[in-house]
Enzyme design. Structure first.
Site, PDB file in Angstrom:
ATOM      1  N   SER A  49      11.485   7.428   4.658  1.00 41.43           N
ATOM      2  CA  SER A  49      11.296   8.867   4.852  1.00 41.43           C
ATOM      3  C   SER A  49      12.187   9.380   5.982  1.00 41.43           C
ATOM      4  O   SER A  49      12.247   8.792   7.060  1.00 41.43           O
ATOM      5  CB  SER A  49       9.839   9.183   5.173  1.00 41.43           C
ATOM      6  OG  SER A  49       9.010   8.902   4.069  1.00 41.43           O
ATOM      7  N   ASN A  72       0.812  -1.836   8.749  1.00 48.60           N
ATOM      8  CA  ASN A  72       1.951  -1.352   9.520  1.00 48.60           C
ATOM      9  C   ASN A  72       1.668   0.051  10.039  1.00 48.60           C
ATOM     10  O   ASN A  72       0.986   0.856   9.395  1.00 48.60           O
ATOM     11  CB  ASN A  72       3.233  -1.375   8.683  1.00 48.60           C
ATOM     12  CG  ASN A  72       3.425  -0.108   7.880  1.00 48.60           C
ATOM     13  OD1 ASN A  72       3.943   0.885   8.380  1.00 48.60           O
ATOM     14  ND2 ASN A  72       2.989  -0.137   6.610  1.00 48.60           N
ATOM     15  N   CYS A 130       1.423   9.761   4.463  1.00 49.48           N
ATOM     16  CA  CYS A 130       1.483   8.707   5.474  1.00 49.48           C
ATOM     17  C   CYS A 130       0.186   8.689   6.275  1.00 49.48           C
ATOM     18  O   CYS A 130      -0.206   9.714   6.847  1.00 49.48           O
ATOM     19  CB  CYS A 130       2.672   8.902   6.405  1.00 49.48           C
ATOM     20  SG  CYS A 130       2.912   7.517   7.528  1.00 49.48           S
ATOM     21  N   GLY A 243       1.809  -0.168  -5.060  1.00 50.96           N
ATOM     22  CA  GLY A 243       0.714  -0.790  -4.327  1.00 50.96           C
ATOM     23  C   GLY A 243       0.431  -2.201  -4.792  1.00 50.96           C
ATOM     24  O   GLY A 243      -0.182  -2.403  -5.843  1.00 50.96           O
ATOM     25  N   GLY A 265       7.229  -2.903  -2.407  1.00 54.67           N
ATOM     26  CA  GLY A 265       7.472  -2.868  -0.979  1.00 54.67           C
ATOM     27  C   GLY A 265       7.161  -4.178  -0.297  1.00 54.67           C
ATOM     28  O   GLY A 265       8.049  -4.961   0.027  1.00 54.67           O
TER      29      GLY A 265
END
Length: 305
Positions: A49, A72, A130, A243, A265
């Site tokens: 981002s 995180n 976020c 996810g 990710g």
């Protein structure tokens, strides 16, 4: 001769050789890494981002391994739009790249899109989810009216398709997805990380500097998979699943739940970018064994049973 199944996927603004994408926040600011990921089988890139101005992020520790995943709280660190635009200028115009945008208001999201319209971005993903930033993020993404306003403002300011990344930390992700669709979103990314924390039992101090972080990895998968299933049944635009995807079976589950593509990710931390080739090959083999001609035949299959 037996037909070779296709794993190519089309999303608004994107022609992808396969349905895998790097999720935002992972390896997302370097043109060199973008090409390395594509060479290793990623169908597209979603950048980290980017905000109007540079963000330093939180002090270490910002990342910790927990059972079945990671926490995180990096704080959306990035060099700012102008510097990142220079990095994007190093890419070829046909690079399948989606730029993730983060701001604290509809006007700042609009300004970001206007700046990034000078880049080779094929679409924008609005980070409205976020879970660990002080301003914006979840604060914005859990209000349907505000989500609708932001998406409408940005989509009216650019010809690039708008993807909206939503949070699992809301009471009704479907309501948020519908608000984004009505605002002009071209696709929904479901989901971002879920709020969590870890504590050092020797000191009693939360391990992350920010105390609270976002949980990613396999532990997140059942939650995000459910969100994808429910959202895709209630909207008419594509859903991108995100996810806990670590292998081709995970990808197939998301596709069957209604996802048109998947973002990866945390698995990169475990398997490196080679995970994209592994998933792509697994998908091809699965389609061949099941006599499917295209990966698109899997999309939403669970809705029909």
């Amino acid at each position: 001769m037996r037909h070779k199944p296709s794993i190519a996927i089309t999303l608004p603004g994107l022609e992808m050789e396969n349905p895998t994408m790097i999720a935002s926040g992972v390896l997302g600011l370097s043109s060199k890494v973008f090409y390395e990921s594509l060479d290793n089988g990623a169908g597209a890139i979603v950048t980290k981002s980017v905000s109007l101005n540079p963000i330093a992020g939180y002090r270490n520790p910002t990342f910790v391994a927990v059972p079945y995943g990671y926490l995180n709280a990096i704080g959306l660190s990035n060099p700012g739009a102008s510097v990142f635009l220079e990095e994007l200028s190093l890419l070829k115009k046909n690079t399948p790249i989606v730029v993730s945008l983060f701001a604290d208001s509809s006007s700042n999201f609009k300004r970001l899109a206007e700046i990034m319209d000078e880049s080779c971005a094929k679409a924008y993903e609005l980070n409205l989810s976020c879970p660990h930033v002080k301003k914006g993020g979840f604060e914005i993404g859990h209000k349907p009216k505000l989500v609708n306003e932001i998406v409408n403002t940005v989509s009216s300011a650019t010809k690039r398709p708008i993807y909206v990344k939503i949070s699992p930390n809301v009471s009704d992700p479907v309501e948020i997805a519908k608000a984004a669709e009505k605002g002009g979103a071209a696709a929904i990314t479901a989901t971002n990380t879920i709020r969590g924390m870890a504590i050092d039992v020797k000191t009693g101090v939360p391990i992350l500097t920010n105390k609270v972080g976002g949980l990613s990895g396999p532990a997140l998968k059942p939650i995000s998979l459910r969100c994808v299933y429910e959202i895709s049944k209630n909207i008419d635009i594509p859903v991108i699943g995100c996810g806990g995807i670590s292998n081709w079976k995970d990808a197939v589950e998301y596709l069957m739940a209604g996802a048109s593509a998947v973002q990866i990710g945390s698995a990169i931390a475990s398997y490196s970018t080679s995970v994209f080739n592994q998933i792509g090959e697994g998908l091809r083999q699965y389609l061949k064994e099941k006599s499917y001609r295209s990966v698109s035949e899997l999309i939403g299959l669970s809705h029909k049973i």
